[in-house]
Design a protein around this motif. Structure first.
Motif, short mmCIF file in Angstrom:
data_model
loop_
_atom_site.label_atom_id
_atom_site.label_comp_id
_atom_site.label_asym_id
_atom_site.label_seq_id
_atom_site.Cartn_x
_atom_site.Cartn_y
_atom_site.Cartn_z
N TRP A 282 -10.44 -48.84 12.03
CA TRP A 282 -9.72 -50.04 11.63
C TRP A 282 -9.12 -50.71 12.86
N GLU A 283 -8.97 -52.03 12.80
CA GLU A 283 -8.17 -52.77 13.78
C GLU A 283 -6.77 -52.89 13.21
N VAL A 284 -5.80 -52.30 13.92
CA VAL A 284 -4.44 -52.16 13.38
C VAL A 284 -3.46 -53.03 14.16
N SER A 285 -2.68 -53.83 13.43
CA SER A 285 -1.54 -54.55 13.99
C SER A 285 -0.30 -54.07 13.26
N THR A 286 0.85 -54.06 13.93
CA THR A 286 2.06 -53.52 13.32
C THR A 286 3.22 -54.49 13.45
N ALA A 287 4.19 -54.33 12.55
CA ALA A 287 5.44 -55.09 12.59
C ALA A 287 6.54 -54.19 12.07
N SER B 211 8.96 -60.57 11.16
CA SER B 211 7.81 -60.39 12.06
C SER B 211 6.58 -59.97 11.27
N GLY B 212 6.77 -59.29 10.15
CA GLY B 212 5.64 -58.91 9.30
C GLY B 212 4.94 -60.13 8.73
N VAL B 213 5.73 -61.10 8.23
CA VAL B 213 5.15 -62.33 7.69
C VAL B 213 4.39 -63.08 8.79
N ALA C 114 0.24 -63.85 9.07
CA ALA C 114 -0.26 -65.22 9.24
C ALA C 114 -1.15 -65.34 10.47
N GLU C 115 -0.82 -64.62 11.53
CA GLU C 115 -1.59 -64.69 12.77
C GLU C 115 -2.90 -63.91 12.68
N VAL C 116 -2.84 -62.70 12.11
CA VAL C 116 -3.99 -61.81 12.11
C VAL C 116 -4.95 -62.10 10.97
N ARG C 117 -4.42 -62.56 9.84
CA ARG C 117 -5.20 -62.73 8.61
C ARG C 117 -5.98 -61.44 8.29
N PRO C 118 -5.24 -60.38 7.99
CA PRO C 118 -5.88 -59.07 7.80
C PRO C 118 -6.66 -58.99 6.49
N ASP C 119 -7.46 -57.93 6.39
CA ASP C 119 -8.17 -57.64 5.15
C ASP C 119 -7.26 -56.96 4.14
N VAL D 285 8.76 -51.04 1.39
CA VAL D 285 9.68 -51.82 0.57
C VAL D 285 10.98 -52.09 1.33
N MET D 286 11.54 -51.08 1.98
CA MET D 286 12.83 -51.21 2.65
C MET D 286 12.61 -51.62 4.10
N LEU D 287 12.95 -52.88 4.42
CA LEU D 287 12.75 -53.40 5.77
C LEU D 287 13.98 -54.18 6.21
N PRO D 288 14.27 -54.22 7.50
CA PRO D 288 15.33 -55.10 7.99
C PRO D 288 14.85 -56.56 7.99
N GLY D 289 15.81 -57.47 8.04
CA GLY D 289 15.47 -58.89 8.00
C GLY D 289 15.43 -59.37 6.58
N PHE D 290 14.36 -59.08 5.88
CA PHE D 290 14.31 -59.15 4.42
C PHE D 290 13.32 -58.10 3.95
N ASP D 291 13.45 -57.69 2.70
CA ASP D 291 12.72 -56.51 2.25
C ASP D 291 11.25 -56.79 1.98
N GLY D 292 10.53 -55.70 1.66
CA GLY D 292 9.09 -55.79 1.45
C GLY D 292 8.71 -56.66 0.27
N LEU D 293 9.56 -56.73 -0.75
CA LEU D 293 9.27 -57.58 -1.90
C LEU D 293 9.21 -59.04 -1.49
N GLU D 294 10.16 -59.45 -0.65
CA GLU D 294 10.17 -60.83 -0.17
C GLU D 294 8.98 -61.08 0.77
N VAL D 295 8.65 -60.09 1.59
CA VAL D 295 7.47 -60.21 2.45
C VAL D 295 6.23 -60.44 1.59
N CYS D 296 6.11 -59.64 0.53
CA CYS D 296 4.94 -59.74 -0.34
C CYS D 296 4.87 -61.12 -0.99
N ARG D 297 6.01 -61.61 -1.48
CA ARG D 297 6.02 -62.95 -2.09
C ARG D 297 5.53 -64.00 -1.09
N ARG D 298 6.03 -63.92 0.13
CA ARG D 298 5.71 -64.96 1.12
C ARG D 298 4.25 -64.91 1.56
#
Length: 270
Positions: free
Chosen positions: A38-43, A48-50, A54-59, A65-78
């Motif tokens: 796999w080609e792996v990018s991390t945040a 930074s995850g969002v 947007a930059e990588v356009r992953p598969d 779920v628990m992340l700083p900044g805003f949580d994984g649920l909000e990341v998923c929505r965005r």
């Protein structure tokens, strides 16, 4: 990081973004997936995850779920609002309510920490296989306008749209696949293991809760009466009595799905 202008193809290495704030877990996931091609990018946080997605356009995305900044649920929505992408969510709590919330914002699967790296890799491969499945296009304009209909439930197979009692239902790709799997054998009880194999492309006794959670999500969006539970066995799509012929078989009454199409939809090919 992958070139976002290059669309992934079945022969190209699959791209994954791992959004996880624990460096040890992030490194372990990245090492395992990199070793498997796999080609792996991390945040390490929500914002930074969002941006990375947007930059990588992953598969596919692995999302804690628990992340700083805003949580994984909000990341998923965005990220789902921008361009839908398959998401496998990681959660530290084995709480079905949390899992249902994750499925509700667009996650396709979830795993509870601690988890096996081998199982994570297997689930991601299965998720990718589902995404890369292709369905042959309808052979005629008539077939394009035919959908499955059971009472007030209409399933547009080609357009992947669902309507209940005249109201469109917004399903995740996995929820749609699960509903279609049940609808292709109406009234027939399908075991959890069958559903795992047909919808998720993998069989594992620990995965039966995944099926249960997705069924609950379907019921929440489409009504509690739609899917029947056969305890100790599995699930079946309920067929309204009005849809049955006198001999108990399903009545042939193709649905016109023109009402499911909107002016914004792209025109169908001739």
């Amino acid at each position: 990081m992958s070139n976002p202008d290059q669309a992934a193809s079945p022969s190209a290495p699959p791209r994954v973004v791992v959004i996880e704030d624990e460096p040890t877990i992030t490194r372990a996931i990245a090492d395992r997936l990199t070793a498997e091609g796999w080609e792996v990018s991390t945040a390490l946080d929500g914002p930074s995850g969002v941006r990375t997605v947007a930059e990588v356009r992953p598969d596919v995305v692995v999302l804690d779920v628990m992340l700083p900044g805003f949580d994984g649920l909000e990341v998923c929505r965005r990220i789902q609002a921008d361009e839908p992408v398959p998401v496998l969510m990681l959660t530290a709590r084995d709480d079905e309510t949390d899992m249902l919330v994750g499925l509700g914002v667009g996650a396709d699967d979830y795993m509870t920490k601690p988890f096996s790296m081998r199982e994570l890799a297997a689930r991601l491969k299965a998720l990718l296989r589902r995404v890369r499945r292709t369905t042959p296009p309808p052979t005629s304009e008539t077939e394009q306008n035919v959908a499955l209909q059971f009472g007030d439930l209409v399933i547009d197979r080609a357009g992947r749209r669902v309507m209940r009692a005249g109201v469109p239902a917004h399903l995740t790709p996995t929820e749609f696949d699960l509903l279609l799997c049940l609808a292709n054998a109406p009234g027939t009880v399908l075991t959890r293991e069958q559903l795992l194999a047909d919808v998720w492309d993998w069989i594992d006794a620990t995965g039966t809760r995944t099926v249960d959670s997705h069924v609950k999500a379907l019921r929440r969006k489409l009504g509690a009466d739609l899917v029947r539970t056969v305890h100790g066995v599995g699930y079946a799509l309920e067929i309204p009595e009005d849809d049955l012929d006198e001999d108990g078989t399903l009545a042939e009454d193709p649905a016109d799905i023109s009402s499911l199409r909107t002016p914004a939809d792209p025109p169908t090919s001739p």
